[in-house]
Design an enzyme around this catalytic site. Structure first.
Site, PDB file in Angstrom:
ATOM      1  N   LYS A  13       7.629   7.042   7.516  1.00 60.89           N
ATOM      2  CA  LYS A  13       7.637   5.485   7.140  1.00 60.89           C
ATOM      3  C   LYS A  13       7.934   5.559   5.560  1.00 60.89           C
ATOM      4  O   LYS A  13       8.995   4.825   5.152  1.00 60.89           O
ATOM      5  CB  LYS A  13       6.270   5.085   7.396  1.00 60.89           C
ATOM      6  CG  LYS A  13       6.347   3.845   8.673  1.00 60.89           C
ATOM      7  CD  LYS A  13       5.412   2.966   8.583  1.00 60.89           C
ATOM      8  CE  LYS A  13       3.680   3.505   8.133  1.00 60.89           C
ATOM      9  NZ  LYS A  13       2.701   2.722   7.956  1.00 60.89           N
ATOM     10  N   ARG A  88      -1.070  -5.793  10.652  1.00 58.86           N
ATOM     11  CA  ARG A  88      -1.545  -4.618  11.365  1.00 58.86           C
ATOM     12  C   ARG A  88      -2.510  -4.781  12.538  1.00 58.86           C
ATOM     13  O   ARG A  88      -2.704  -3.904  13.406  1.00 58.86           O
ATOM     14  CB  ARG A  88      -2.626  -4.001  10.232  1.00 58.86           C
ATOM     15  CG  ARG A  88      -2.479  -2.605  10.325  1.00 58.86           C
ATOM     16  CD  ARG A  88      -3.605  -2.226   8.953  1.00 58.86           C
ATOM     17  NE  ARG A  88      -3.575  -1.013   8.500  1.00 58.86           N
ATOM     18  CZ  ARG A  88      -2.992  -0.332   7.323  1.00 58.86           C
ATOM     19  NH1 ARG A  88      -2.032  -0.934   6.774  1.00 58.86           N
ATOM     20  NH2 ARG A  88      -3.304   1.148   7.211  1.00 58.86           N
ATOM     21  N   ARG A 127       2.068  19.669   6.464  1.00 56.05           N
ATOM     22  CA  ARG A 127       2.520  19.073   5.429  1.00 56.05           C
ATOM     23  C   ARG A 127       1.441  19.217   4.238  1.00 56.05           C
ATOM     24  O   ARG A 127       0.529  19.413   4.220  1.00 56.05           O
ATOM     25  CB  ARG A 127       2.485  17.334   5.574  1.00 56.05           C
ATOM     26  CG  ARG A 127       2.617  16.619   4.266  1.00 56.05           C
ATOM     27  CD  ARG A 127       2.959  15.190   4.595  1.00 56.05           C
ATOM     28  NE  ARG A 127       2.042  14.287   5.061  1.00 56.05           N
ATOM     29  CZ  ARG A 127       1.778  13.211   5.536  1.00 56.05           C
ATOM     30  NH1 ARG A 127       3.310  12.605   5.333  1.00 56.05           N
ATOM     31  NH2 ARG A 127       1.229  12.744   5.826  1.00 56.05           N
ATOM     32  N   ARG A 160      -3.307  17.288   2.037  1.00 50.07           N
ATOM     33  CA  ARG A 160      -4.061  16.087   1.868  1.00 50.07           C
ATOM     34  C   ARG A 160      -5.438  16.021   2.929  1.00 50.07           C
ATOM     35  O   ARG A 160      -5.285  16.516   3.685  1.00 50.07           O
ATOM     36  CB  ARG A 160      -3.284  14.879   2.462  1.00 50.07           C
ATOM     37  CG  ARG A 160      -2.588  14.198   1.147  1.00 50.07           C
ATOM     38  CD  ARG A 160      -1.554  12.989   1.590  1.00 50.07           C
ATOM     39  NE  ARG A 160      -2.220  12.336   2.735  1.00 50.07           N
ATOM     40  CZ  ARG A 160      -1.502  10.969   3.241  1.00 50.07           C
ATOM     41  NH1 ARG A 160      -0.144  10.882   2.668  1.00 50.07           N
ATOM     42  NH2 ARG A 160      -1.931  10.136   4.100  1.00 50.07           N
ATOM     43  N   ARG A 171      -6.541   8.212  13.196  1.00 50.87           N
ATOM     44  CA  ARG A 171      -5.454   7.189  12.858  1.00 50.87           C
ATOM     45  C   ARG A 171      -4.779   6.995  14.006  1.00 50.87           C
ATOM     46  O   ARG A 171      -4.189   5.788  14.217  1.00 50.87           O
ATOM     47  CB  ARG A 171      -4.605   7.991  11.653  1.00 50.87           C
ATOM     48  CG  ARG A 171      -5.476   8.003  10.435  1.00 50.87           C
ATOM     49  CD  ARG A 171      -4.884   9.329   9.620  1.00 50.87           C
ATOM     50  NE  ARG A 171      -3.769   9.117   8.790  1.00 50.87           N
ATOM     51  CZ  ARG A 171      -3.069  10.072   8.080  1.00 50.87           C
ATOM     52  NH1 ARG A 171      -3.684  11.307   8.263  1.00 50.87           N
ATOM     53  NH2 ARG A 171      -2.048  10.024   7.370  1.00 50.87           N
TER      54      ARG A 171
HETATM   55  P1  AMP Z   1      -2.434   2.364   3.968  1.00 53.45           P
HETATM   56  O1  AMP Z   1      -2.197   3.096   2.838  1.00 53.45           O
HETATM   57  O2  AMP Z   1      -1.508   1.297   4.605  1.00 53.45           O
HETATM   58  O3  AMP Z   1      -3.117   3.328   5.177  1.00 53.45           O
HETATM   59  O4  AMP Z   1      -3.895   1.268   3.617  1.00 53.45           O
HETATM   60  C1  AMP Z   1      -5.145   1.850   3.111  1.00 53.45           C
HETATM   61  C2  AMP Z   1      -6.153   0.916   3.272  1.00 53.45           C
HETATM   62  O5  AMP Z   1      -5.858  -0.550   2.660  1.00 53.45           O
HETATM   63  C3  AMP Z   1      -6.501   0.627   4.643  1.00 53.45           C
HETATM   64  O6  AMP Z   1      -7.312   1.577   5.286  1.00 53.45           O
HETATM   65  C4  AMP Z   1      -7.130  -0.850   4.685  1.00 53.45           C
HETATM   66  O7  AMP Z   1      -8.584  -0.586   4.167  1.00 53.45           O
HETATM   67  C5  AMP Z   1      -6.507  -1.220   3.785  1.00 53.45           C
HETATM   68  N1  AMP Z   1      -5.105  -2.096   4.320  1.00 53.45           N
HETATM   69  C6  AMP Z   1      -4.036  -1.906   3.974  1.00 53.45           C
HETATM   70  N2  AMP Z   1      -3.267  -3.068   4.773  1.00 53.45           N
HETATM   71  C7  AMP Z   1      -4.055  -3.704   5.493  1.00 53.45           C
HETATM   72  C8  AMP Z   1      -3.963  -4.799   6.219  1.00 53.45           C
HETATM   73  N3  AMP Z   1      -2.800  -5.067   6.616  1.00 53.45           N
HETATM   74  N4  AMP Z   1      -4.881  -5.226   6.748  1.00 53.45           N
HETATM   75  C9  AMP Z   1      -6.255  -4.872   6.407  1.00 53.45           C
HETATM   76  N5  AMP Z   1      -6.455  -3.925   5.605  1.00 53.45           N
HETATM   77  C10 AMP Z   1      -5.510  -3.145   5.022  1.00 53.45           C
END
Ligand code: AMP
Length: 216
Positions: A13, A88, A127, A160, A171
């Site tokens: 992505k 999400r 990675r 990571r 995940r």
């Molecule tokens: P990401 O980098 O997209 O994996 O987001 C990191 C963290 O941000 C997630 O684990 C959530 O705690 C929060 N987060 C990001 N996008 C959302 C969303 N659309 N709704 C709720 N929490 C979010």
């Protein structure tokens, strides 16, 4: 163009987002990045979101929805946007449909990057990243010239913490449970472009461009 990009961890992505925003001259709106920035700057939103993020939980919908609605009204979104990480959940997708209607910026295309689980396992576990300059390597397909050392800046490269098989399974389970229904939601509106993301970066991007080229 108003685009939503979706795909499990390791589907590419990040790379595809970079190429899409350059091609279509639109901003990359990643809710994860925006939240992390708010946490770093200790804003009111950041302080509220921090505990949820640290626990690996979703931040409450009202906070996210308000944040996205505000962001999409900034001037750089006039030509469109690339949303990443939002909506999400089905609830967020339904709520976002109302927001997008209100500000007249409906999603026009959903790019769904698809990669089989074995390929994801290989990508994720192989990675390595440079903690200093952010360069990304892969032990098999793109190793650094000197083992363990970043080609760009000479720092020691690392794995990571969440790039393990165990974390990938967590995940993936979360993706299946929460995010698949979002894809189905957009599927009923005929907006989803399924992209075989197991190919090389250039091949995947060619498929993305071909799909987006069909969108008005
Ligand atoms: P990401 O980098 O997209 O994996 O987001 C990191 C963290 O941000 C997630 O684990 C959530 O705690 C929060 N987060 C990001 N996008 C959302 C969303 N659309 N709704 C709720 N929490 C979010």
């Amino acid at each position: 163009m108003n685009i939503l990009i979706m795909g499990p961890a390791g589907a590419g992505k990040g790379t595809m987002s970079e190429r899409i925003i350059a091609e279509y001259d639109i901003p990359h709106i990643s809710t994860g990045d925006m939240l992390r920035e708010n946490v770093r700057n200790e804003t009111e939103l950041g302080l509220e979101a921090k505990a949820y993020m640290e626990a690996g939980k979703l931040v409450p919908d009202e906070l996210i929805n308000a944040m996205v609605e505000k962001r999409l009204q900034e001037s750089d979104c006039e030509k469109g946007y690339l949303l990443d990480g939002f909506p999400r959940t089905l609830v967020q997708a339904e709520e976002f449909a109302k927001i997008a209607d209100r500000i007249n910026k409906p999603i026009q295309a959903v790019v769904a990057l698809e990669v089989g689980i074995e390929a994801l396992e290989q990508r994720i576990t192989g990675r390595r990243i440079c903690p200093k300059c952010g360069a990304i390597y892969h032990m098999q397909s793109h190793p650094p010239k000197v083992e363990g050392t970043c080609d760009e800046c000479g720092s020691e490269i690392i794995q990571r913490k969440d790039d393990t098989l165990e974390q990938l399974q967590v995940r993936m389970a979360e993706y299946e449970k929460s995010t698949k229904p979002v894809i189905e939601f957009y599927e009923t509106q005929g907006l989803v472009h399924h992209i075989d993301a197991s190919k090389t970066q250039s091949e995947v991007f060619a498929l993305v461009k071909e799909a987006l080229g069909k969108v008005a």
